[in-house]
Design an enzyme around this catalytic site. Structure first.
Site, PDB file in Angstrom:
ATOM      1  N   HIS A 320       9.474  16.328  10.422  1.00 16.31           N
ATOM      2  CA  HIS A 320       8.996  14.949  10.221  1.00 16.31           C
ATOM      3  C   HIS A 320      10.193  14.000  10.198  1.00 16.31           C
ATOM      4  O   HIS A 320      11.147  14.205   9.440  1.00 16.31           O
ATOM      5  CB  HIS A 320       8.190  14.828   8.923  1.00 16.31           C
ATOM      6  CG  HIS A 320       7.434  13.550   8.879  1.00 16.31           C
ATOM      7  ND1 HIS A 320       6.195  13.389   9.457  1.00 16.31           N
ATOM      8  CD2 HIS A 320       7.783  12.339   8.398  1.00 16.31           C
ATOM      9  CE1 HIS A 320       5.807  12.130   9.302  1.00 16.31           C
ATOM     10  NE2 HIS A 320       6.744  11.487   8.668  1.00 16.31           N
ATOM     11  N   ALA A 321      10.140  12.966  11.023  1.00 14.46           N
ATOM     12  CA  ALA A 321      11.289  12.069  11.203  1.00 14.46           C
ATOM     13  C   ALA A 321      11.755  11.471   9.879  1.00 14.46           C
ATOM     14  O   ALA A 321      10.932  11.109   9.034  1.00 14.46           O
ATOM     15  CB  ALA A 321      10.911  10.947  12.167  1.00 14.46           C
ATOM     16  N   HIS A 350      11.895   2.998  14.734  1.00 13.70           N
ATOM     17  CA  HIS A 350      11.507   2.974  13.326  1.00 13.70           C
ATOM     18  C   HIS A 350      12.623   3.546  12.454  1.00 13.70           C
ATOM     19  O   HIS A 350      13.053   2.931  11.479  1.00 13.70           O
ATOM     20  CB  HIS A 350      10.221   3.795  13.138  1.00 13.70           C
ATOM     21  CG  HIS A 350       9.808   3.907  11.710  1.00 13.70           C
ATOM     22  ND1 HIS A 350       8.908   3.052  11.119  1.00 13.70           N
ATOM     23  CD2 HIS A 350      10.218   4.754  10.734  1.00 13.70           C
ATOM     24  CE1 HIS A 350       8.778   3.366   9.839  1.00 13.70           C
ATOM     25  NE2 HIS A 350       9.558   4.399   9.582  1.00 13.70           N
ATOM     26  N   GLU A 351      13.138   4.715  12.860  1.00 12.20           N
ATOM     27  CA  GLU A 351      14.181   5.364  12.052  1.00 12.20           C
ATOM     28  C   GLU A 351      15.497   4.599  12.125  1.00 12.20           C
ATOM     29  O   GLU A 351      16.213   4.465  11.130  1.00 12.20           O
ATOM     30  CB  GLU A 351      14.395   6.806  12.527  1.00 12.20           C
ATOM     31  CG  GLU A 351      13.177   7.705  12.339  1.00 12.20           C
ATOM     32  CD  GLU A 351      12.639   7.694  10.923  1.00 12.20           C
ATOM     33  OE1 GLU A 351      11.415   7.774  10.747  1.00 12.20           O
ATOM     34  OE2 GLU A 351      13.438   7.567   9.969  1.00 12.20           O
ATOM     35  N   HIS A 354      15.660   1.957   9.593  1.00  8.65           N
ATOM     36  CA  HIS A 354      16.121   2.392   8.270  1.00  8.65           C
ATOM     37  C   HIS A 354      17.646   2.408   8.204  1.00  8.65           C
ATOM     38  O   HIS A 354      18.254   1.914   7.249  1.00  8.65           O
ATOM     39  CB  HIS A 354      15.617   3.817   7.973  1.00  8.65           C
ATOM     40  CG  HIS A 354      14.165   3.919   7.661  1.00  8.65           C
ATOM     41  ND1 HIS A 354      13.560   3.248   6.624  1.00  8.65           N
ATOM     42  CD2 HIS A 354      13.172   4.657   8.243  1.00  8.65           C
ATOM     43  CE1 HIS A 354      12.271   3.547   6.575  1.00  8.65           C
ATOM     44  NE2 HIS A 354      12.019   4.395   7.544  1.00  8.65           N
ATOM     45  N   GLU A 378      10.190   0.227   5.628  1.00  9.80           N
ATOM     46  CA  GLU A 378       9.389   0.770   6.738  1.00  9.80           C
ATOM     47  C   GLU A 378       9.141  -0.264   7.833  1.00  9.80           C
ATOM     48  O   GLU A 378       8.750   0.083   8.937  1.00  9.80           O
ATOM     49  CB  GLU A 378       8.055   1.286   6.206  1.00  9.80           C
ATOM     50  CG  GLU A 378       8.174   2.388   5.175  1.00  9.80           C
ATOM     51  CD  GLU A 378       9.022   3.562   5.653  1.00  9.80           C
ATOM     52  OE1 GLU A 378       9.630   4.221   4.807  1.00  9.80           O
ATOM     53  OE2 GLU A 378       9.092   3.802   6.880  1.00  9.80           O
ATOM     54  N   HIS A 480       3.046  13.343   4.167  1.00 11.15           N
ATOM     55  CA  HIS A 480       3.444  12.595   2.982  1.00 11.15           C
ATOM     56  C   HIS A 480       2.769  13.086   1.719  1.00 11.15           C
ATOM     57  O   HIS A 480       3.329  12.956   0.622  1.00 11.15           O
ATOM     58  CB  HIS A 480       3.159  11.113   3.208  1.00 11.15           C
ATOM     59  CG  HIS A 480       3.906  10.555   4.368  1.00 11.15           C
ATOM     60  ND1 HIS A 480       3.608  10.922   5.663  1.00 11.15           N
ATOM     61  CD2 HIS A 480       4.946   9.702   4.463  1.00 11.15           C
ATOM     62  CE1 HIS A 480       4.427  10.314   6.491  1.00 11.15           C
ATOM     63  NE2 HIS A 480       5.253   9.573   5.792  1.00 11.15           N
ATOM     64  N   TYR A 490       3.657   1.988   3.942  1.00 20.43           N
ATOM     65  CA  TYR A 490       3.350   1.790   5.358  1.00 20.43           C
ATOM     66  C   TYR A 490       2.248   0.744   5.512  1.00 20.43           C
ATOM     67  O   TYR A 490       2.243  -0.036   6.451  1.00 20.43           O
ATOM     68  CB  TYR A 490       2.938   3.109   5.995  1.00 20.43           C
ATOM     69  CG  TYR A 490       4.011   4.168   5.916  1.00 20.43           C
ATOM     70  CD1 TYR A 490       3.930   5.204   4.997  1.00 20.43           C
ATOM     71  CD2 TYR A 490       5.130   4.101   6.725  1.00 20.43           C
ATOM     72  CE1 TYR A 490       4.932   6.161   4.905  1.00 20.43           C
ATOM     73  CE2 TYR A 490       6.139   5.052   6.639  1.00 20.43           C
ATOM     74  CZ  TYR A 490       6.028   6.082   5.719  1.00 20.43           C
ATOM     75  OH  TYR A 490       7.028   7.024   5.629  1.00 20.43           O
TER      76      TYR A 490
HETATM   77  C1  LIG Z   1       8.327   7.876  10.891  1.00 20.68           C
HETATM   78  C2  LIG Z   1       8.098   8.080   9.643  1.00 20.68           C
HETATM   79  C3  LIG Z   1       9.202   8.464   8.710  1.00 20.68           C
HETATM   80 SE1  LIG Z   1       9.569   7.177   7.362  1.00 20.68          SE
HETATM   81  C4  LIG Z   1       6.713   8.027   9.085  1.00 20.68           C
HETATM   82  O1  LIG Z   1       6.401   8.870   8.262  1.00 20.68           O
HETATM   83  N1  LIG Z   1       5.810   7.084   9.477  1.00 20.68           N
HETATM   84  C5  LIG Z   1       6.059   5.964  10.381  1.00 20.68           C
HETATM   85  C6  LIG Z   1       4.736   5.268  10.543  1.00 20.68           C
HETATM   86  C7  LIG Z   1       3.761   5.876   9.598  1.00 20.68           C
HETATM   87  C8  LIG Z   1       4.425   7.130   8.991  1.00 20.68           C
HETATM   88  C9  LIG Z   1       3.728   8.396   9.488  1.00 20.68           C
HETATM   89  O2  LIG Z   1       4.229   9.020  10.426  1.00 20.68           O
HETATM   90  O3  LIG Z   1       2.663   8.726   8.926  1.00 20.68           O
HETATM   91 ZN   LIG Z   2      10.099   5.103   7.811  1.00 20.94          ZN
END
Ligand SMILES: C=C(C[SeH])C(=O)N1CCC[C@H]1C(=O)O
Ligand SMILES: [Zn+2]
Length: 597
Positions: A320-321, A350-351, A354, A378, A480, A490
């Site tokens: 997960h990024a 997105h990353e 950060h 975010e 998450h 988010y």
């Molecule tokens: C890219 C990330 C790492 Se902070 C992320 O979890 N995001 C980015 C958008 C929503 C959420 C997800 O993937 O659920």
């Molecule tokens: Zn993020």
């Protein structure tokens, strides 16, 4: 006298802050070692170091609370003491602290290493979420295959996490109480420093819900056209496995066969990226170049050396990024399992957002090296990505050919953005409304799945592809929830990024209200130093001031509001209303017939 006491307090807190920086650096190194090489010994080493650091934190905390900082004159000094006066999970006794770390670590490694069997070849059972299942889910248009992938993943990553999750809730709530919060829900919401945060979330949903319901009704019809009314009903919730994404949090993978004007030229960015031999590194270089074009800070040398931007083949990692601050002012990293496609192009920005935030506030005391609130962190990368995904920018970088044609092309573009940004909101809202209920004890373990799906149906208008029981635990099939990462950040991000985008577009001269040649939907702030400087000034603040001050510094508004998003999507909203009226579509959804309570 107070003057001398405050002076002594300042010396103390600055020394404490330096020590905190060293502790956070060590914690990040241990965390990185584990999540970039998931082994039993690395997990134990990480927990050992976390335990040691928590002891040091507790000692420092005993000393900090001796100071009468509430009477100090200096705002920043008071704010530093206030933040250091909150101990966090380290307030737990060692044995419970360790148990809590183990239960979260157990969920996270289960999620990261879960494998399922292929639908077409039941002997092939090495499919991982990234890239295998994600790719299959994005491409398959076979409801039975999608159902198989959905059920198997939710069994492996969701149900198997139930015991650990129940223990984590119990212990995290104990930690919350030791920090003078009623429960973890109150603790999470305290990060937003406003007394009515939950009411604000509800208000934002009321503002956006009519637009979502129109989009939901339209997509349901297009899916019914494709899969037939035995699979998709005319007035019920949409089955959750048909939307191109395991959690139905973004529907961009069904764009190709649901977009409003299908005869308009196909804009397949993923295909263009692959035809042009894009690589993960090229995607990162392009993103870095965009930030530099705004007069923002280039990625430092260590970033390129230490980041992991492709999935290793020799070990298990948390795919997960994520973006990492090592709190030493030099070491910043991203870890992600990049695949060459449009979705990961967005994720890369997105990353990188950060990292840019880390770079902009690295001069702050360690305790202020954070987003103005978690949603701000975010929103940075996504705000940049709103420009990158504009037709103008995609033409600039050669990912889209030909000129902007007409109003129909614009509706297709807004639709593409809407099935990413609008549909995400009820998903994000569901995830933390569910967990607020769990932490408050309104949702007991025997009701986990029932309450989760009741919210999913009520807010997203979705239903599970098959009946569910309390043997299942579908919430944890989302990263998450298995990784103890709060999600309202988010929801906030997807609202405020449009407030940021609108301001930056005006500063860049790219958006002029009422000027049809300067529309928000086609704004690209690329190379605008004016926009970049304004953004940098807000980012530099970190969490040194309450977030309304940061919001005001950039946008002139002090509140988060849906008006930016609603303005951006207004033409789509009008089109959807007309189209649903034309086809007599039922707006909203009747109760599901699937059993899940
Ligand atoms: C890219 C990330 C790492 Se902070 C992320 O979890 N995001 C980015 C958008 C929503 C959420 C997800 O993937 O659920
Ligand atoms: Zn993020």
């Amino acid at each position: 006298d107070l003057e001398a006491l405050e002076h002594e307090g300042r010396d103390y807190i600055m020394q404490l802050d330096r020590m905190a920086g060293i502790r956070k650096n060590r914690a990040s190194i241990a965390e990185w070692a584990y999540t970039s090489n998931i082994t039993k010994e690395n997990e134990e080493a990480r927990i050992q170091i976390q335990l040691e650091l928590s002891k040091q934190e507790k000692q420092a905390w005993e000393e900090t609370k001796m100071y009468r900082w509430q009477d100090f004159q200096d705002f920043s000094l008071r704010r530093m003491f206030k933040k250091y006066s909150q101990l966090g999970v380290s307030a737990l006794p060692d044995d419970k602290y360790k148990l809590l770390m183990q239960s979260v670590s157990g969920m996270e490694s289960n999620y990261a290493t879960s494998k399922i069997c292929s639908y077409k070849d039941s002997a092939k059972c090495d499919l991982a979420l990234e890239p295998d299942i994600t790719e299959l889910f994005a491409k398959s248009q076979d409801p039975e295959e999608l159902k198989h992938l959905w059920v198997e993943w939710h069994k492996a990553a969701g149900a198997r996490a139930r015991a650990n999750f129940t223990q984590y809730v119990q212990l995290d709530n104990e930690a919350a109480k030791l920090n003078n919060f009623k429960d973890v829900a109150e603790w999470w919401q305290s990060e937003y420093e406003v007394p009515d945060f939950e009411q604000q979330l509800a208000k934002l949903w009321e503002d956006v819900k009519p637009l979502y319901q129109q989009l939901h009704a339209y997509v349901r019809r297009r899916l019914r056209d494709k899969y037939g009314d035995q699979v998709v009903s005319a007035r019920g919730p949409i089955p959750a496995h048909l939307l191109g994404n395991m959690w139905a949090q973004t529907w961009n993978n069904i764009e190709s066969f649901t977009r409003p004007y299908p005869d308009k030229k196909e804009v397949d960015i993923t295909q263009a990226m692959r035809e042009q031999n894009y690589t993960a590194l090229k995607m990162f270089r392009m993103s870095d170049e965009f930030f530099r074009s705004l007069n923002l800070t280039a990625m430092p040398e260590k970033f390129w050396k230490n980041s992991i931007i492709e999935k290793p083949t020799d070990r298990e990692i948390v795919c997960h990024a994520s973006a990492w601050d090592f709190y030493d002012g030099e070491d910043f990293r991203i870890k992600q399992c990049t695949t060459v496609d449009y979705e990961y192009f967005q994720t890369t920005h997105h990353e990188m957002g950060h990292i840019q935030y880390f770079l902009q506030y690295k001069h702050q005391p360690v305790i202020f090296r954070d987003g103005a609130n978690p949603g701000f962190h975010e929103a940075v990368g996504d705000t940049i990505a709103l420009s990158v995904s504009s037709p103008k920018h995609l033409r600039r970088v050669g990912l889209v050919q030909g000129d902007a044609e007409d109003e129909q092309t614009e509706i297709n573009q807004l639709y593409k953005m809407g099935i990413d940004k609008i549909v995400f909101l009820p998903f994000a809202y569901t995830l933390d409304l569910f967990r607020y209920g769990v932490f408050r004890g309104e949702t007991q373990p025997e009701d986990y799945n029932c309450h989760y799906w009741r919210l999913r149906e009520m807010l997203q208008g979705l239903e599970p592809p098959v009946n569910r029981t309390e043997e299942d635990f579908d919430a944890a099939a989302k990263y998450h929830v298995s990784a103890d990462v709060e999600y309202a950040r988010y929801y906030v991000s997807f609202i405020i990024q449009f407030q940021f985008h609108r301001t930056l577009c005006q500063l860049a001269g790219e958006y002029v209200p009422e000027d049809l040649t300067k529309k928000l939907v086609d704004c690209d702030i690329y190379q605008s130093v004016a926009a970049g400087n304004a953004l940098a000034n807000m980012l530099k603040m970190g969490s040194s001031k309450p977030w309304p001050d940061a919001m005001e510094a950039l946008t002139g508004q002090r509140a988060m509001r849906a008006d930016g998003l609603l303005e951006y999507f207004r033409p789509l909203h009008e089109w959807l209303q007309a189209e649903n009226q034309r086809t007599g579509e039922y707006i909203g959804w009747e109760p599901s017939k699937i059993q899940y309570c």
